[in-house]
Design a protein around this motif. Structure first.
Motif, PDB file in Angstrom:
ATOM      1  N   MET A   1     108.222  74.844 -42.501  1.00  0.00           N
ATOM      2  CA  MET A   1     109.341  75.132 -41.313  1.00  0.00           C
ATOM      3  C   MET A   1     110.062  75.879 -41.661  1.00  0.00           C
ATOM      4  O   MET A   1     111.053  76.399 -40.989  1.00  0.00           O
ATOM      5  CB  MET A   1     109.929  73.671 -41.385  1.00  0.00           C
ATOM      6  CG  MET A   1     110.124  72.742 -41.625  1.00  0.00           C
ATOM      7  SD  MET A   1     110.676  71.024 -41.874  1.00  0.00           S
ATOM      8  CE  MET A   1     110.156  69.626 -41.662  1.00  0.00           C
ATOM      9  N   ALA A   2     109.532  77.365 -42.033  1.00  0.00           N
ATOM     10  CA  ALA A   2     110.450  78.204 -42.625  1.00  0.00           C
ATOM     11  C   ALA A   2     110.445  78.957 -41.199  1.00  0.00           C
ATOM     12  O   ALA A   2     111.681  79.730 -41.106  1.00  0.00           O
ATOM     13  CB  ALA A   2     109.332  79.318 -42.940  1.00  0.00           C
ATOM     14  N   ASP A   3     109.782  79.860 -40.257  1.00  0.00           N
ATOM     15  CA  ASP A   3     109.785  79.798 -38.831  1.00  0.00           C
ATOM     16  C   ASP A   3     110.773  78.265 -37.876  1.00  0.00           C
ATOM     17  O   ASP A   3     110.440  79.224 -36.842  1.00  0.00           O
ATOM     18  CB  ASP A   3     108.084  80.331 -38.511  1.00  0.00           C
ATOM     19  CG  ASP A   3     108.847  81.876 -39.551  1.00  0.00           C
ATOM     20  OD1 ASP A   3     106.814  81.687 -39.204  1.00  0.00           O
ATOM     21  OD2 ASP A   3     109.301  82.480 -40.143  1.00  0.00           O
ATOM     22  N   LEU A   4     110.685  77.717 -37.977  1.00  0.00           N
ATOM     23  CA  LEU A   4     111.138  76.691 -37.271  1.00  0.00           C
ATOM     24  C   LEU A   4     112.163  77.154 -36.788  1.00  0.00           C
ATOM     25  O   LEU A   4     114.035  77.699 -37.946  1.00  0.00           O
ATOM     26  CB  LEU A   4     110.909  75.323 -37.769  1.00  0.00           C
ATOM     27  CG  LEU A   4     111.414  74.554 -37.248  1.00  0.00           C
ATOM     28  CD1 LEU A   4     110.515  74.518 -36.138  1.00  0.00           C
ATOM     29  CD2 LEU A   4     111.569  72.553 -37.465  1.00  0.00           C
ATOM     30  N   PRO A   5     112.545  77.234 -35.611  1.00  0.00           N
ATOM     31  CA  PRO A   5     113.888  77.424 -34.790  1.00  0.00           C
ATOM     32  C   PRO A   5     115.260  76.475 -35.504  1.00  0.00           C
ATOM     33  O   PRO A   5     114.707  75.344 -35.298  1.00  0.00           O
ATOM     34  CB  PRO A   5     113.675  77.972 -32.815  1.00  0.00           C
ATOM     35  CG  PRO A   5     112.520  77.938 -33.431  1.00  0.00           C
ATOM     36  CD  PRO A   5     111.384  76.548 -34.393  1.00  0.00           C
ATOM     37  N   ALA A   6     116.499  76.676 -35.666  1.00  0.00           N
ATOM     38  CA  ALA A   6     117.022  75.825 -35.898  1.00  0.00           C
ATOM     39  C   ALA A   6     117.635  74.773 -34.683  1.00  0.00           C
ATOM     40  O   ALA A   6     117.835  74.065 -35.316  1.00  0.00           O
ATOM     41  CB  ALA A   6     118.635  76.913 -36.407  1.00  0.00           C
ATOM     42  N   ASP A   7     117.660  75.534 -33.418  1.00  0.00           N
ATOM     43  CA  ASP A   7     117.783  74.192 -32.468  1.00  0.00           C
ATOM     44  C   ASP A   7     117.028  72.976 -32.281  1.00  0.00           C
ATOM     45  O   ASP A   7     117.172  71.926 -32.354  1.00  0.00           O
ATOM     46  CB  ASP A   7     117.696  74.984 -30.919  1.00  0.00           C
ATOM     47  CG  ASP A   7     116.929  75.899 -30.424  1.00  0.00           C
ATOM     48  OD1 ASP A   7     116.261  76.025 -31.513  1.00  0.00           O
ATOM     49  OD2 ASP A   7     117.264  76.377 -29.218  1.00  0.00           O
ATOM     50  N   THR A   8     115.173  73.855 -32.826  1.00  0.00           N
ATOM     51  CA  THR A   8     114.307  72.918 -32.723  1.00  0.00           C
ATOM     52  C   THR A   8     114.396  71.870 -33.962  1.00  0.00           C
ATOM     53  O   THR A   8     114.314  70.593 -33.894  1.00  0.00           O
ATOM     54  CB  THR A   8     113.071  73.757 -33.106  1.00  0.00           C
ATOM     55  OG1 THR A   8     112.908  74.145 -32.011  1.00  0.00           O
ATOM     56  CG2 THR A   8     111.813  72.760 -32.918  1.00  0.00           C
ATOM     57  N   SER A   9     114.938  72.689 -34.567  1.00  0.00           N
ATOM     58  CA  SER A   9     114.834  71.944 -36.346  1.00  0.00           C
ATOM     59  C   SER A   9     115.879  71.011 -36.020  1.00  0.00           C
ATOM     60  O   SER A   9     115.826  69.369 -37.071  1.00  0.00           O
ATOM     61  CB  SER A   9     114.996  72.653 -37.670  1.00  0.00           C
ATOM     62  OG  SER A   9     115.987  73.131 -37.481  1.00  0.00           O
ATOM     63  N   ALA A  10     116.989  70.789 -35.471  1.00  0.00           N
ATOM     64  CA  ALA A  10     118.005  70.322 -35.925  1.00  0.00           C
ATOM     65  C   ALA A  10     117.642  68.849 -34.485  1.00  0.00           C
ATOM     66  O   ALA A  10     118.197  67.722 -34.661  1.00  0.00           O
ATOM     67  CB  ALA A  10     119.580  70.978 -34.872  1.00  0.00           C
TER      68      ALA A  10
END
Length: 331
Positions: A1-10
């Motif tokens: 998940m290191a490159d997962l965008p912040a809005d997607t992870s939220a």
């Protein structure tokens, strides 16, 4: 998940949290049923009931803040927040971010405090819980300091892994992980020792070992989540935001599953013990015997009539056919 965008992870964490929250609500209903079923109000364990309600309220408040945060980041401030939604969800000084982590700290302090209390109740020794208490105090201090550090992050507010805040967050995770493993180990060991002693005196199936299994299951569930949380901080992975949102309902679920099992098992144990004790008293002759009055039958005359091929007996002055239900009369 290191490159997962912040809005997607939220968005992902909001979905996972809502699923776990729904399950925690069901577990809360089961907990209240276990605490109140066939019990009078004065017999209910009020402190534990209050803790259960507080955990539900905290989980609910966290779920509400999550919804508000998603709505603010993806709708309300989508076009006005500098650098867009991704920057909104990485800003550690944002109000909803601070509220969510404050609720997580409170949930952790409350649940770990209950674990320390369980250790004291089971061991009845202050010396045993000295280290758990120190770890619990460390959880409070590091948790408050981490939230305060995030609120004061002015140089790099978009980086939760900043050195001045990360060390406090990692100290908080390590403290709660150590407290959880230590308290769970103390509880399991104590219950196991009690079971070993009791099993030598009985021939029936164990009623305590299921508690050991559920304690181990709860400890493993919570410890795995905390360990993954710690790994995310060590590797600077964005998965930490997902796990931090999932942590609040997981804490409630682990608390409820242990409480439900202990309550149900305790009732079964008390019912079995009561039945066994009554049986033993009857076998030993300790149960009060109620003497029965002797039955006396006064048969003053018995005649046989050949003409009608019938028999009769006289009780006092009354003739009754042989086989009548009034053959025995209690005096």
């Amino acid at each position: 998940m290191a490159d997962l965008p912040a809005d997607t992870s939220a968005l992902m964490s909001a979905v996972l949290e809502s699923i776990l929250y729904g399950f925690s609500v069901l577990m809360f209903i089961g907990t209240i049923w276990a605490l109140t079923y066939k019990r009078r109000m004065r017999d209910i364990n009020h402190p534990i009931a209050v803790v259960a309600v507080l955990l539900l309220l905290t989980s609910t408040a966290n779920m509400v803040v999550t919804i508000v945060r998603i709505e603010n980041g993806l709708v309300k401030y989508r076009d006005t927040w500098p650098n867009g939604p991704a920057a909104f969800f990485t800003d550690v000084t944002e109000e909803t971010y601070l509220i969510k982590h404050a609720l997580y700290i409170f949930q952790t302090v409350l649940a770990d405090g209950v674990m320390v209390y369980r250790c004291y109740v089971l061991w009845q020794s202050v010396r045993v819980i000295i280290l758990p208490i120190l770890l619990w105090c460390s959880i409070i201090v590091t948790g408050i300091r981490a939230v305060y550090g995030n609120s004061q992050a002015t140089t790099n507010p978009g980086n939760v892994f900043a050195a001045d805040v990360e060390k406090w967050i990692m100290a908080f995770i390590v403290s709660t992980l150590a407290a959880n493993l230590l308290c769970s180990g103390l509880l399991v060991y104590r219950v196991w020792k009690i079971e070993c002693r009791v099993s030598k005196l009985r021939a029936s199936k164990s009623t305590i070992m299921p508690i050991v299994r559920v304690l181990v299951d709860a400890a493993v569930l919570y410890s795995v989540m905390l360990f993954a949380f710690l790994i995310c901080f060590i590797t600077a992975s964005s998965g930490e935001s997902v796990l931090s949102d999932m942590a609040v309902p997981v804490i409630s679920i682990t608390f409820y599953m242990v409480l439900i099992r202990i309550t149900i098992n305790s009732r079964h144990y008390l019912a079995t013990a009561s039945t066994r004790r009554t049986t033993e008293e009857m076998e030993q002759g300790n149960v009060q015997q109620y003497p029965m009055n002797p039955l006396r039958v006064h048969i003053s005359q018995f005649t046989l009539d050949d003409s009608t091929s019938s028999s009769s007996y006289k009780v006092g002055n009354e003739d009754r056919p042989f086989g009548s239900t009034g053959i025995a009369e209690e005096s």
